[in-house]
Scaffold this active site. Sequence first.
Site, short mmCIF file in Angstrom:
data_model
loop_
_atom_site.label_atom_id
_atom_site.label_comp_id
_atom_site.label_asym_id
_atom_site.label_seq_id
_atom_site.Cartn_x
_atom_site.Cartn_y
_atom_site.Cartn_z
N GLU A 15 -9.46 -1.85 5.32
CA GLU A 15 -10.20 -1.35 6.45
C GLU A 15 -11.60 -2.36 6.59
OE1 GLU A 15 -8.34 0.17 8.13
OE2 GLU A 15 -8.05 2.24 7.83
N ASP A 67 -7.18 -1.94 13.83
CA ASP A 67 -8.51 -2.30 13.39
C ASP A 67 -8.54 -3.58 12.59
OD1 ASP A 67 -7.67 -1.43 10.96
OD2 ASP A 67 -8.98 -0.01 10.47
N ASP A 126 0.75 -1.10 0.09
CA ASP A 126 0.11 0.02 -0.05
C ASP A 126 0.75 1.14 0.20
OD1 ASP A 126 0.99 -0.27 2.56
OD2 ASP A 126 -1.04 -0.78 3.55
N HIS A 175 -6.76 -4.56 10.00
CA HIS A 175 -6.51 -4.34 8.71
C HIS A 175 -5.14 -5.07 8.27
CE1 HIS A 175 -4.46 -0.45 9.28
NE2 HIS A 175 -3.40 -1.33 9.35
P1 PGA Z 1 2.37 -1.31 12.60
O1 PGA Z 1 1.23 -1.40 11.60
O2 PGA Z 1 3.58 -2.27 12.21
O3 PGA Z 1 2.92 0.17 12.66
O4 PGA Z 1 1.78 -1.39 13.99
C1 PGA Z 1 0.67 -2.11 11.16
C2 PGA Z 1 -0.33 -2.27 10.20
O5 PGA Z 1 -0.98 -0.98 10.18
O6 PGA Z 1 -0.42 -3.09 9.34
#
Ligand code: PGA
Length: 245
Positions: free
Chosen positions: A138, A131, A56, A133
């Site tokens: 999302e 959340d 992404d 994802h």
């Molecule tokens: P993070 O993000 O590694 O900064 O916890 C994980 C994600 O959003 O997939």
Amino acid sequence: MSKYAAGIIADLIRRKPDCVLGLATGSTPIGTYRELIRLHKEEGLDFSRVKTFNLDEYLGIGMDLSKPYHLDQSYARFMYEELFKHINIKLENTHIPDGLTKNPEEFCKAYEEEIKKAGGIDLQVLGIGGDGHWGFNEPGSPFTSRTRVEALTKQTIDDNYEAFYKAAGIPKEEMPHYAITMGIGTILEARSAIMLANGAKKADIVAKALEGPVTNEVTASAIQIYKGDITVILDKDAASKLKNL
Ligand code: PGA
């Protein structure tokens, strides 16, 4: 965690030097990338034929090397600083969604085509968002979703502000609210995957994804219908709410 994850990636590169990796950003995989850099520098791990596709990118920003790293929050810059510039990968073999594209719809279709043309993803690196994802899929993203533009939830904006923007001194108003992300359907086609999570903050969502109902309200619960090989790598804190360990 990082050594174990990097070991799986390195094994694949040694077995299949022209493999296709799916890569992730965020705080979680940084240690894995550091270990891959060490393996390259100290043990000659060769990335010269490896291809990569990132999950992404924020919509509306792109790598700007004229800015210091902390002021350039693009995932393209993250990958360049945290991995690519330290190893012998060919930058033309690395793919990250173009957050500055004038035509996101066309771009997303072309990204899917590029993945297909490369022969599909051999190993996808995944984290998990607060959340639930995967990528920026999302809650509510269909399991059949493909690469597309996605609106970020308030929780994602808050989490990423705390983890990245705040530390860089960038005001919250400047945070992108949209991103281009591979879909859950795209991710599920990878032949194998590793999912990493650490810290107590991830314990509830990890338990929901791995042991809760399969639902697109927690898109990482798609792990339960994934047909490839997946290795889940957790620290004790992130695993602390699992019932069936
Ligand atoms: P993070 O993000 O590694 O900064 O916890 C994980 C994600 O959003 O997939």
